[in-house]
Every structure is written in structure tokens, then in C-alpha cells.
Enzyme design. Sequence first.
Site, short mmCIF file in Angstrom:
data_model
loop_
_atom_site.label_atom_id
_atom_site.label_comp_id
_atom_site.label_asym_id
_atom_site.label_seq_id
_atom_site.Cartn_x
_atom_site.Cartn_y
_atom_site.Cartn_z
N GLU A 173 0.82 -1.21 0.00
CA GLU A 173 0.00 0.00 0.00
C GLU A 173 0.86 1.26 0.00
O GLU A 173 1.91 1.30 0.63
CB GLU A 173 -0.90 0.04 1.24
CG GLU A 173 -1.94 -1.05 1.29
CD GLU A 173 -2.75 -1.00 2.57
OE1 GLU A 173 -2.56 -0.05 3.36
OE2 GLU A 173 -3.56 -1.92 2.80
N CYS B 111 -3.64 1.66 8.05
CA CYS B 111 -2.49 1.00 7.44
C CYS B 111 -2.71 -0.51 7.36
O CYS B 111 -2.96 -1.17 8.37
CB CYS B 111 -1.24 1.31 8.27
SG CYS B 111 0.27 0.70 7.54
#
EC number: 2.1.1.192
Length: 360
Positions: free
Chosen positions: A103, A347
Site C-alpha cells: 500500500e 495502514c
Amino acid sequence: MTEQKVRKELKTDMPSIYSFELHEMKEWLKEQDEKPFRAAQIFEWLYEKRVTSFDAMSNLSKELREKLKAQFAITTLKTVIKQTSQDGTIKFLFELHDGYTIETVLMRHEYGNSVCVTTQVGCRIGCTFCASTLGGLKRNLEAGEIVAQVLKVQQALDETDERVSSVVIMGIGEPFDNFEEMLAFLKIINHDNGLNIGARHITVSTSGIIPKIYQFADEQMQINFAVSLHAPNTEIRSRLMPINKAYKLPKLMEAIEYYIQKTGRRVSFEYGLFGGVNDQVHHAEELADLLKGIKCHVNLIPVNYVPERDYVRTPREQIFLFEKTLKERGVNVTIRREQGHDIDAACGQLRAKERQEETR
């Protein structure tokens, strides 16, 4: 051959050219009987013109271009998912050459565009509130794979004549658990011939790997340094962050004081607020006592909900009370602005969601 070049060549038969610092590229050129000044030209093609093919480097000889093609790869990332928030935050899920996904997040601020990068596929630290650690650690990223994240976001910004103005290393993984590659990444993006992002516009965060904090301090880089603290005492921190059992809080604070003494820089403490766990007034008072006399700043983080975790968000009124308590005791503190709240912003969430869909 330098130690760093050995480090990179052990990773893969075709190392990423983005993993090489300018002085390393000069050394490689010398070994190829090429002029060292070509390194600056190569970097210009990579980081200013942002080409993705050696053939596009038209001011290099065909012979040199063939040598580059034979020994290096220009790392490319495939965009699997791109989510855009109402506040302009963009979250990318990128696929690496081996099929793993990572990511990267673009955050828009009044002062510019910030990119949050990932340093590992997964994470071994095991923080009990974090989606990044679900599934464990798969592998470290090469410096070039971290650089490629910034370049991929910059390519998206090129469409609107914008640029990446700051970088935070707070994505998936523990940066200090991949220390050498992280350090190479920092030097590449900070270099005038690299991405030329100023040191004061780069932030690296750690969960508290003490030996690496000392090592990072000795580098004396003027980069912003943050520590994920999340607790005012050993008991709560061990519950939230198992790493505290290996690297005790008192020893962590000693390492932080060494960093401050060595660099003259202040430290930012990241403090996620978890309802009923670490968010009461007495916790704020204890935190103020812990940080007394330390050159620091505290970022209070209203945590994002993670379905796989049991923690709940602290009520807004309690967050303000916690902030007020710290300020009254002389602590420099701010509440982090929430971004990407309407997308998978926590996250590791987007990656975890994608993995779940793949296994259905």
C-alpha cells in the site's frame, strides 16, 4: 565492489536501478569503462524525466543502454486498486514483480502533497491494533521498490502539474527492520540528483527497535524522526505492542535521548488513542511525566476502526480532554488531522481486504 552493491546484488539477478545511489552508479560505470559523469545523466532520466525504459535515454550511447538493460531493471508497480477519498486522499494497492501487494497513500495538505510509503510486505512486529501485521512478514522491500512507490505517485501528480513535496515512512512494515534498504531509500530521495526531497520534508517512524535507533542517530541525518509510543507505561505498551517485551520502555527512552543528543533534533511521539485502554486523564498525566525534559512533540491519533481488531475509537470530547491535559503539563501536542476516513485508510486495511477477497 562496494558493500552496498553486494547487498543489492544478493537480492535478485536483476537489481532495481532505483536501489543505487549516485556514487554507486559512478562506481559501476567505471567498472564498465564508462565515464562517471554519465551517472548524473542516468539519474536525470530516472528522476526528472521519469522514463521507464533505458531506450528512452537518448543522450547515452546504445552500448551503454544495452549494458544497463543487461544488468538492471527499472522497477514498475502495477496498480491493482486506487481509492480516492472525499478529502482528496488517494490510497493505492500496488502489485510487485512476485505478486505480493503493498500500500501507498497520497495525502493532500495545504502545504503540499505527502506520500506515505511501505517498507515491507507485511510486518513481524505484531502490534495488536494494526492491520499491517495480519498474515505476518513475507519479505523486505528493496530500496528501489520503495523509491518506485514515490515515483508512481509522482507520475499520477504529473497529470495536474503537481509534485510530491514530502515523504513519510509510516506504511506497512517496520522501517528499522529493513534498515539498510530504508537508509538507501532516504539517501536516494534526498539527493539533489535523485528526487531532491529536502531532509526536513522526510519523516521515518519506528516501533522502537533500540539498536537501530542508536545506529540511525549516528547517521546524523536531518530527517524527521517519529516513534510509535501509544502508551504511557510498560504494562499498556506491552499489551498494545509486543515489541515492548523485547525492547523495554525505559531503554527505549534512553535510546531516544541519545538520538536527540546526537542530532540536536526533536522526536515526534505517535500516540494512538484507544477507547478505555490508554485515553484517560490519568494516562495523559503519566505520559507527561514520562516525557518530562525530552525535546519532543506528541501526535495524538484518533485510530481508524479495523474490523479484525477489538479496539474502539476514543470519543472526540475525550481526545480534546487528553490534549488539554498534556498542554497544561507543558507537552507540545497536536491532534493529527484525519484523512481518508471514508476509504480503507488504516495502514494495511486495503491489502488485508484484497487478500480476504482472493481467498473467498
